[in-house]
Design a protein around this motif. Structure first.
Motif, PDB file in Angstrom:
ATOM      1  N   LYS A 286       0.830  -1.203   0.000  1.00  0.00           N
ATOM      2  CA  LYS A 286       0.000   0.000   0.000  1.00  0.00           C
ATOM      3  C   LYS A 286       0.861   1.247   0.000  1.00  0.00           C
ATOM      4  O   LYS A 286       1.897   1.311   0.684  1.00  0.00           O
ATOM      5  CB  LYS A 286      -0.929   0.027   1.222  1.00  0.00           C
ATOM      6  CG  LYS A 286      -2.189  -0.814   1.066  1.00  0.00           C
ATOM      7  CD  LYS A 286      -3.133  -0.636   2.242  1.00  0.00           C
ATOM      8  CE  LYS A 286      -4.410  -1.430   2.043  1.00  0.00           C
ATOM      9  NZ  LYS A 286      -5.334  -1.292   3.190  1.00  0.00           N
ATOM     10  N   ASP A 293      -2.901  10.049  -6.684  1.00  0.00           N
ATOM     11  CA  ASP A 293      -2.209   8.767  -6.749  1.00  0.00           C
ATOM     12  C   ASP A 293      -1.005   8.850  -7.688  1.00  0.00           C
ATOM     13  O   ASP A 293      -0.918   9.718  -8.560  1.00  0.00           O
ATOM     14  CB  ASP A 293      -3.164   7.672  -7.218  1.00  0.00           C
ATOM     15  CG  ASP A 293      -3.724   7.955  -8.604  1.00  0.00           C
ATOM     16  OD1 ASP A 293      -4.450   8.957  -8.749  1.00  0.00           O
ATOM     17  OD2 ASP A 293      -3.429   7.188  -9.530  1.00  0.00           O
ATOM     18  N   GLU A 313      -4.457  -3.613  -8.844  1.00  0.00           N
ATOM     19  CA  GLU A 313      -4.326  -2.339  -8.145  1.00  0.00           C
ATOM     20  C   GLU A 313      -5.710  -1.773  -7.881  1.00  0.00           C
ATOM     21  O   GLU A 313      -6.599  -1.851  -8.743  1.00  0.00           O
ATOM     22  CB  GLU A 313      -3.517  -1.324  -8.956  1.00  0.00           C
ATOM     23  CG  GLU A 313      -3.406   0.037  -8.245  1.00  0.00           C
ATOM     24  CD  GLU A 313      -2.970   1.162  -9.183  1.00  0.00           C
ATOM     25  OE1 GLU A 313      -3.165   0.999 -10.412  1.00  0.00           O
ATOM     26  OE2 GLU A 313      -2.468   2.177  -8.688  1.00  0.00           O
ATOM     27  N   VAL A 315      -7.370   1.884  -6.284  1.00  0.00           N
ATOM     28  CA  VAL A 315      -7.081   3.235  -5.809  1.00  0.00           C
ATOM     29  C   VAL A 315      -8.297   3.773  -5.062  1.00  0.00           C
ATOM     30  O   VAL A 315      -9.424   3.721  -5.572  1.00  0.00           O
ATOM     31  CB  VAL A 315      -6.716   4.178  -6.974  1.00  0.00           C
ATOM     32  CG1 VAL A 315      -6.439   5.585  -6.447  1.00  0.00           C
ATOM     33  CG2 VAL A 315      -5.512   3.641  -7.734  1.00  0.00           C
ATOM     34  N   CYS A 326      -4.920   9.795  -0.650  1.00  0.00           N
ATOM     35  CA  CYS A 326      -5.038   8.670  -1.574  1.00  0.00           C
ATOM     36  C   CYS A 326      -4.427   7.416  -0.961  1.00  0.00           C
ATOM     37  O   CYS A 326      -3.384   7.465  -0.289  1.00  0.00           O
ATOM     38  CB  CYS A 326      -4.339   9.011  -2.895  1.00  0.00           C
ATOM     39  SG  CYS A 326      -4.310   7.657  -4.065  1.00  0.00           S
ATOM     40  N   GLN A 328      -3.294   3.670  -2.448  1.00  0.00           N
ATOM     41  CA  GLN A 328      -3.123   2.754  -3.566  1.00  0.00           C
ATOM     42  C   GLN A 328      -2.818   1.379  -2.995  1.00  0.00           C
ATOM     43  O   GLN A 328      -1.825   1.196  -2.288  1.00  0.00           O
ATOM     44  CB  GLN A 328      -1.985   3.215  -4.488  1.00  0.00           C
ATOM     45  CG  GLN A 328      -2.345   4.453  -5.309  1.00  0.00           C
ATOM     46  CD  GLN A 328      -1.170   4.942  -6.137  1.00  0.00           C
ATOM     47  OE1 GLN A 328      -0.479   5.866  -5.716  1.00  0.00           O
ATOM     48  NE2 GLN A 328      -0.958   4.344  -7.300  1.00  0.00           N
TER      49      GLN A 328
END
Length: 361
Positions: A286, A293, A313, A315, A326, A328
């Motif tokens: 992460k 992002d 992935e 987001v 953000c 990810q």
């Protein structure tokens, strides 16, 4: 009053009316006594009360008025006090069938229990068994912002299963109180007389009503204490997207919120590599960032150089009081080569207070 109560039976039958409306018929039994006070007969009346009977104020219905006045006397509250007025309001807004069918003791216990709720937002459940075992009347008080069709259906299903219900009817009342009231009438299967534990039923109600945000708050309180946990839950909990909530457990989210709270200033960044407890076969990497992002094309070389292959992935973006954050979330797996020094160096640097806006080579 007790004598008049004993002389009159008010309940409902298991048969629906074929005229006017298809509701369960009311049963009124008037006992006849001999000179010694022994019941020797009963006059029975079956039918439906009119809508006017349900709309009348309790003080306008003699038998109901007597019950309400008896409760007000026994509860020991001054009628002109705030508490006394609150108790009267509770009695006047109870389902009319409860006022008609409850005994004096049942009505006193029910009204006291509801009075003790006051402004609390914890779910409560009150269950009354019909004196003749025909049905159970269940009053569930549920936080207003937690009630939705799914919760309602789950509560009904739980009560149906626990009380061996063959037929379930319910009505919901949402007013100014923080608690909505769900009135569920459960009619057991013929010949069944289920036993139940009120505390166990209420515990099951609480588990149904609890939502993801409640569990997140509890997890945060367990990690950082009551005050800070409540503050973090309020600040970040509602900013998490529906997609995030569906995919991430409250316990994992609590750790993510702690990490988000560590971000300070634009482009600050944190990294995390872990295996979820509920999915130990998965490996997640992460990136937490204050700002937008990072492009996948920039992340892939780093992870590949670290001996990791990216499988997917996801987001998640948050708007926390005007600040854009953000997360990810990469699902990865080890490739044939071991992690290289560049990944380890970058992972250590990420624990600092800030990072350049494009830290990935």
């Amino acid at each position: 009053v007790s004598g008049s109560m004993d002389a009159i039976i008010l309940t409902k039958t298991n048969a629906r009316s074929h005229v006017h409306r298809p509701g369960y018929m009311h049963y009124i039994g008037v006992l006849c006594f001999d000179e010694k006070g022994k019941p020797v007969g009963e006059q029975r009346f079956l039918g439906l009360f009119t809508s006017t009977a349900y709309m009348r104020r309790p003080q306008d219905v003699p038998l109901v008025r007597q019950k309400v006045e008896a409760v007000m006397q026994r509860c020991g509250l001054r009628r002109d006090s705030h508490s006394g007025k609150a108790m009267r309001h509770i009695l006047e807004t109870l389902p009319r069938d409860e006022l008609l069918q409850c005994s004096g003791d049942e009505l006193l216990a029910l009204s006291r229990g509801i009075f003790e709720l006051k402004e609390r937002t914890h779910p409560r459940l009150f269950v009354r068994r019909d004196a003749y075992g025909r049905f159970f009347s269940c009053l569930a008080f549920i936080p207003r912002d937690h009630i939705d069709p799914t919760v309602r259906e789950r509560v009904e299903a739980m009560l149906r299963d626990e009380l061996h219900g063959q037929q379930v009817d319910s009505t919901i009342t949402i007013g100014e109180s923080p608690l909505a009231r769900l009135h569920v009438v459960v009619r057991p299967k013929a010949g069944e007389h289920p036993e139940y534990d009120p505390a166990a039923l209420e515990a099951k109600l609480a588990r149904i009503v609890r939502n993801w945000h409640d569990e997140l708050r509890d997890a945060l309180v367990g990690r950082v204490g009551e005050e800070q946990g409540a503050r973090l839950a309020s600040r970040y909990g509602r900013a998490l997207s529906a997609g995030y909530i569906e995919e991430v457990t409250p316990q994992r989210a609590a750790a993510d919120v702690e990490t988000l709270a560590e971000l300070s200033g634009e482009d600050d960044i944190r990294l995390l590599l872990y295996r979820p407890h509920h999915r130990p076969d998965e490996l997640h990497f992460k990136i937490f960032r204050s700002g937008p992002d990072i492009a996948l094309s920039e992340v892939l070389p780093l992870l590949e150089n670290a001996g990791l292959k990216v499988l997917s992935e996801q987001v998640y973006t948050l708007d926390v009081k005007g600040a854009s954050l953000c997360i990810q979330d990469f699902v990865v797996q080890p490739s044939s080569k071991a992690a290289s020094p560049p990944f380890r160096r970058w992972h250590r640097r990420s624990s600092g207070s800030s990072m350049p806006s494009r830290p990935i080579p």
